[in-house]
Scaffold this active site. Structure first.
Site, PDB file in Angstrom:
ATOM      1  N   SER A 117       0.796  -1.233   0.000  1.00  0.00           N
ATOM      2  CA  SER A 117       0.000   0.000   0.000  1.00  0.00           C
ATOM      3  C   SER A 117       0.824   1.277   0.000  1.00  0.00           C
ATOM      4  CB  SER A 117      -0.951  -0.002   1.203  1.00  0.00           C
ATOM      5  OG  SER A 117      -2.027  -0.888   0.967  1.00  0.00           O
ATOM      6  N   TYR A 235     -10.496   3.036   5.559  1.00  0.00           N
ATOM      7  CA  TYR A 235      -9.406   2.647   4.663  1.00  0.00           C
ATOM      8  C   TYR A 235      -9.964   1.870   3.477  1.00  0.00           C
ATOM      9  CZ  TYR A 235      -4.638   1.268   3.429  1.00  0.00           C
ATOM     10  OH  TYR A 235      -3.433   1.103   2.791  1.00  0.00           O
TER      11      TYR A 235
END
EC number: 3.5.2.6
Length: 595
Positions: A117, A235
């Site tokens: 990520s 998220y």
């Protein structure tokens, strides 16, 4: 004037009669960023100790806390102020695990890791450099999402909200983290039995094929929101897929091409791209489930890039020198929080994971904001940290077992080593501002008009630079400021006994001599807290935390049109010394520093 005054008073009415706790300092740099860090003995000593500790850990002389033989890693400390001219690297350390038998046999700054990520930093950067309006709804670019029956109001989802984790849409793309091979386990645990047709028609591991972008968008129409947009941070990997597809539709180019043109080539990155990378340069963990060589498809923007220590170091360095976007202000805007979590120490940015900590510089405790981004892929964990206050960063990539804690341990160890050292160096270099400044009578000045101005500054265990004394014609000006405050703003609170100045980051050429610059500093008008429980017997008092309000009192006191909190240091940058100071509200002109 009344409106502004009430604006300041309202927080007190809602919380306490007090202002801030003493020491409610400005956010950001408390002293000028230190320079020439490669020459700093503080940095050299800290990194030498850190290298020895890592040597001891990987050799088994001390407990490492992770599988040394099966975990490779690369870590660096970077800065535009004294680091390597290309990458910004000040210090680096590499360990190639003996069981990593595949991939590179020579681990260095150009070796490739999956970065998970951390890819989101590249994707947000791509979005920020694009020509699209970030307030546009996603449906402007992906009209397939327009559907009146969809549980999600896609017309209300902006590109900006997607990039900030504030859209409230699902976390992952269709089928992600759904594993058909676990069907027997689900039944054993009491879950209801399902038919294959109950699952989405694509994207389910061990059941059907991956979704095409068109199939993804079709299925998303039936997805349920996690929250309302801007309700709370959630998220989301999916968000990065969607705004990247939007950019692709807008430009007619795929994600890899946009990344190459807008980020990789301008930054001269040599080992960064969309997975898969080059096996011969790769750090490949010797674990059964590892992600090297995988094709992440439309998931790449959220977690499918590979990169190297040198490339990530370059990225962080360009963020720290404010050159990564079109102007410094755009970069500084990027390094701001967008939302808060329930933790006082955790904020969320675009897409930063912001840790606010006051324990990293134990000799001189104060709040430090670490703009971080972590990332994981099967067998890989990466972390980047941007500490804007000091102009330093930390970059880390690991390859090893899925349950390895190596990245978390090493990351904290490196931060704990470098932040006290760079704080010490900042204090050492700020010593040039410390001393006594005294005005001199000019030749044509009438003796009756001459009023000597004297300033004394010190650095102690507190933050910034302390104003030890300031006088004009033997009158105590600091006490005068307190009395003026008390006479005009006593309702707000009383000024603290100490006055400290902090850099604003504003500077300009002082003369035609390009080595002399004028640096603006501001006195922090910190207020003494009043405690409600001491003033009243009403029940329930004393439970609210004091409000930090010194940010509200900047630029408040003026003397005939000139702010009383502004101080200007005259710095000879080539010589590395302060030659004088100007105190504009005293109409001082330049006051020379005594040797």
């Amino acid at each position: 004037m009344v409106v502004c005054f009430l604006w300041l008073l309202l927080p007190y009415a809602a919380t306490t009669l007090s202002a801030s706790v003493p020491g409610c300092v400005p956010s950001g740099a408390l002293l000028p960023r230190p320079t020439e860090l490669s020459q700093s003995q503080n940095i050299k000593d800290a990194t030498e100790r850190l290298s020895r500790s890592l040597d001891d850990a990987v050799s088994g002389r001390i407990k490492a806390g992770w599988d040394i033989a099966n975990t490779s890693f690369s870590v660096s400390i970077v800065s535009p102020n004294g680091g390597d001219p290309r990458t910004g690297v000040l210090w680096e350390y590499h360990h190639l695990a003996e069981k990593n038998i595949n991939g590179t046999k020579h681990l260095d700054g150009d070796s490739q890791y999956l970065i998970g990520s951390v890819s989101k930093i590249f994707s947000d950067l791509l979005l920020l450099k694009s020509d699209v309006d970030l307030q546009d709804p996603i449906t402007k670019y992906l009209p397939q999402l327009k559907n009146a029956s969809s549980p999600i109001d896609w017309d209300n989802i902006s590109l900006l909200s997607l990039s900030e984790h504030l859209s409230g849409i699902p976390a992952n793309t269709i089928g992600a983290l759904q594993f058909y091979f676990l069907e027997p386990l689900y039944r054993a645990l009491g879950f209801p039995p399902l038919n294959k047709t109950d699952y989405p028609p694509c994207g389910i591991a061990d059941l059907n094929k991956g979704c095409t972008p068109e199939e993804l968008l079709t299925e998303l129409v039936n997805s349920h929101p996690v929250s309302e947009p801007y309700e709370r941070p959630v998220y989301s990997q999916l968000s990065f897929t969607l705004f990247s597809l939007a950019l692709a539709n807008d430009t007619g180019k795929d994600y890899a091409q946009m990344l190459e043109e807008q980020v990789i080539r301008p930054l001269n990155l040599r080992n960064t791209g969309v997975s898969p990378g080059e096996d011969k340069r790769a750090v490949i963990p010797n674990v059964e489930q590892q992600g090297w060589g995988a094709d992440y498809g439309y998931n790449a923007p959220g977690g499918g890039l590979y990169s190297s220590l040198n490339d990530l170091s370059t990225l962080v360095t360009k963020i720290l020198d404010y050159s990564i976007l079109q102007n410094p202000q755009a970069t500084k805007k990027w390094l701001q929080p967008r939302s808060a979590t329930s933790s006082l120490n955790t904020l969320v940015g675009q897409p930063w994971e912001i840790l606010r900590t006051s324990g990293m510089t134990p000799k001189y405790p104060h709040m430090i904001d670490i703009y971080g981004k972590s990332g994981g892929a099967p067998g890989y964990i990466s972390q980047i940290n941007v500490i804007d206050q000091y102009g330093v960063g930390v970059v880390l990539s690991t390859a090893g077992p899925l349950d390895s804690r190596a990245a978390y341990i090493i990351n904290e160890a490196v931060l704990s080593a470098i932040l006290p050292a760079v704080e010490d160096e900042a204090r050492k270099q700020a010593g040039m501002y410390v001393g006594e400044y005294t005005s001199q009578k000019v030749d044509n000045e009438d003796a009756t008009d001459y009023a000597p101005i004297k300033l004394k500054t010190v650095i102690d265990n507190g933050t910034g630079i302390k104003l030890e004394s300031l006088s004009r014609n033997d009158s105590d000006i600091l006490e005068g400021i307190r009395k003026v405050w008390s006479a005009t703003l006593s309702t707000v609170g009383q000024l603290a006994s100490e006055m400290r100045v902090y850099p604003t980051g504003l500077e300009r050429l002082a003369t035609n001599d390009k080595s002399l610059v004028e640096q603006d500093w501001r006195i922090n008008f910190d207020l003494i807290p009043n405690f409600n429980e001491q003033a009243s017997d009403l029940p329930g008092l004393g439970k609210l935390e004091a409000l930090c309000t010194s940010w509200q009192t900047v630029d408040w006191l003026y003397y005939a049109g000139v702010p009383m909190d502004r101080i200007v240091f005259i710095v000879d940058k080539e010589a590395g010394r302060v030659v004088g100071v100007e105190i504009p509200f005293l109409r001082s002109g330049i006051i020379q520093k005594l040797n």
